[in-house]
Design an enzyme around this catalytic site. Structure first.
Site, short mmCIF file in Angstrom:
data_model
loop_
_atom_site.label_atom_id
_atom_site.label_comp_id
_atom_site.label_asym_id
_atom_site.label_seq_id
_atom_site.Cartn_x
_atom_site.Cartn_y
_atom_site.Cartn_z
N ARG A 144 70.92 20.23 48.35
CA ARG A 144 70.87 21.10 49.48
C ARG A 144 69.91 22.36 49.13
O ARG A 144 69.83 22.80 47.86
CB ARG A 144 72.41 21.81 49.82
N LYS A 168 78.93 22.52 46.62
CA LYS A 168 79.85 23.32 47.62
C LYS A 168 81.30 23.73 46.71
O LYS A 168 81.64 22.74 46.16
CB LYS A 168 80.15 22.63 48.73
N HIS A 237 66.82 20.00 54.69
CA HIS A 237 68.02 19.05 55.02
C HIS A 237 67.46 17.37 55.25
O HIS A 237 67.99 16.51 55.07
CB HIS A 237 68.94 19.34 55.85
N ARG A 240 66.79 15.86 52.31
CA ARG A 240 68.04 15.17 51.74
C ARG A 240 68.32 14.04 52.33
O ARG A 240 68.77 12.98 51.57
CB ARG A 240 69.11 16.39 52.08
N HIS A 263 79.02 14.56 48.09
CA HIS A 263 79.79 14.38 49.02
C HIS A 263 81.36 13.94 48.46
O HIS A 263 81.43 13.39 47.47
CB HIS A 263 79.60 13.14 49.94
N TYR A 272 74.34 6.89 56.47
CA TYR A 272 73.17 6.46 55.99
C TYR A 272 73.19 5.03 56.05
O TYR A 272 72.03 4.20 56.46
CB TYR A 272 72.72 6.87 54.60
#
Length: 291
Positions: A144, A168, A237, A240, A263, A272
């Protein structure tokens, strides 16, 4: 104020990112303003389900798409879960409030052909080499833009050929680096250190030797993609998404991509797979005699 206490909670305990916290704060203030203006309710613990439904209708009337509305109601669910935990309400007014249906949009990505059209020039000056490295890190690691901006020199392990990414909720992950990427990083660091005596404690710096802003990174990527793709969205993004899509197209497993992207839930990565299936359907329809 209750909203301030909630914001402090998601910062300190939930460890949400700065951008997420800012979005939650905006959502809560907007919701509080509506409750006050429409129902004269100052205390959000007195909100009823019917009031929340009225708020959602008002958002629809303003022209917000279902995805945006769902994000705002997600904020409210988190808020009232906090209120339940603290014993401030006996029942959440979000009970019975369902997420609005939204169409499954295909993930936007840059084709491999278009990616290869991006040119950087000779990497013999700081700015050119920095822009080249910025682009390659986003595309070759799928990180990110906030993770990119937070990188430090110590996160690069040349011997192990890997990069530590601070994701994150303060969760770290490691992504592999190619030998060419290692060389590019070393070349950039040499040019950077020769250009700036006093500099920010970050791997990538802006033209003033300072930490890059999110807008700065966005503008750089947008400029580099502008001449090679017709996609309307030309953001970090998108790179990404491009990273993940290209890996999947080349046979990488969803679990491997999940780990590389950081994730928490495999379901997030499965977007995806949906994208690839739709591409196959399109190819089949165009190429098969009875497609």
């Amino acid at each position: 104020m209750l909203v301030d206490q909630f914001i402090g909670y998601i910062q300190a305990e939930k460890r949400f990112s700065t951008l997420t916290v800012e979005a939650y704060q905006r959502d809560m203030l907007q919701f509080a303003d509506y409750m006050k203006s429409e129902f004269d309710v100052d205390d959000l613990t007195r909100v009823k389900t019917t009031m929340v439904k009225s708020y959602i209708v008002s958002l629809k009337e303003k022209g917000l798409v279902n995805r945006s509305i769902n994000r705002k109601t997600s904020t409210l669910r988190t808020f009232y879960k906090y209120c339940l935990r603290e014993g401030l309400v006996e029942k959440s007014p979000m009970t019975g409030i369902k997420a609005l249906k939204q169409p499954k949009a295909l993930v936007k990505f840059v084709t491999e052909t278009d990616i290869n059209k991006v040119s950087f020039g000779e990497d013999d000056d700081f700015a050119t080499c920095r822009d080249h490295l910025l682009f390659e890190l986003l595309y070759q690691t799928g990180m990110r833009q906030a993770e990119l901006r937070g990188l430090k020199d110590g996160d690069v392990d040349q011997r192990a050929m890997q990069l530590k990414v601070h994701g994150k909720r303060n969760k770290d992950r490691f992504v592999p680096l190619s030998s060419q990427m290692i060389k590019l990083i070393e070349q950039y660091q040499s040019l950077r250190d020769a250009t700036f005596t006093n500099k920010a404690d970050r791997l990538l710096l802006n033209d003033k030797g300072e930490e890059m802003s999110s807008t700065y990174v966005y503008n750089k990527v947008h400029h580099m993609l502008e001449g090679v793709t017709t996609l309307k969205q030309k953001s970090p993004h998108v790179l990404r998404h491009t990273f993940a899509t290209h890996l999947l197209d080349e046979g990488a497993s969803l679990v491997a991509i999940q780990k590389l992207l950081g994730h928490e839930d495999l379901a997030t990565t499965q977007i995806y797979a949906h994208n690839t299936i739709e591409q196959l359907k399109k190819i089949h329809k165009q190429a098969h005699p009875k497609g």
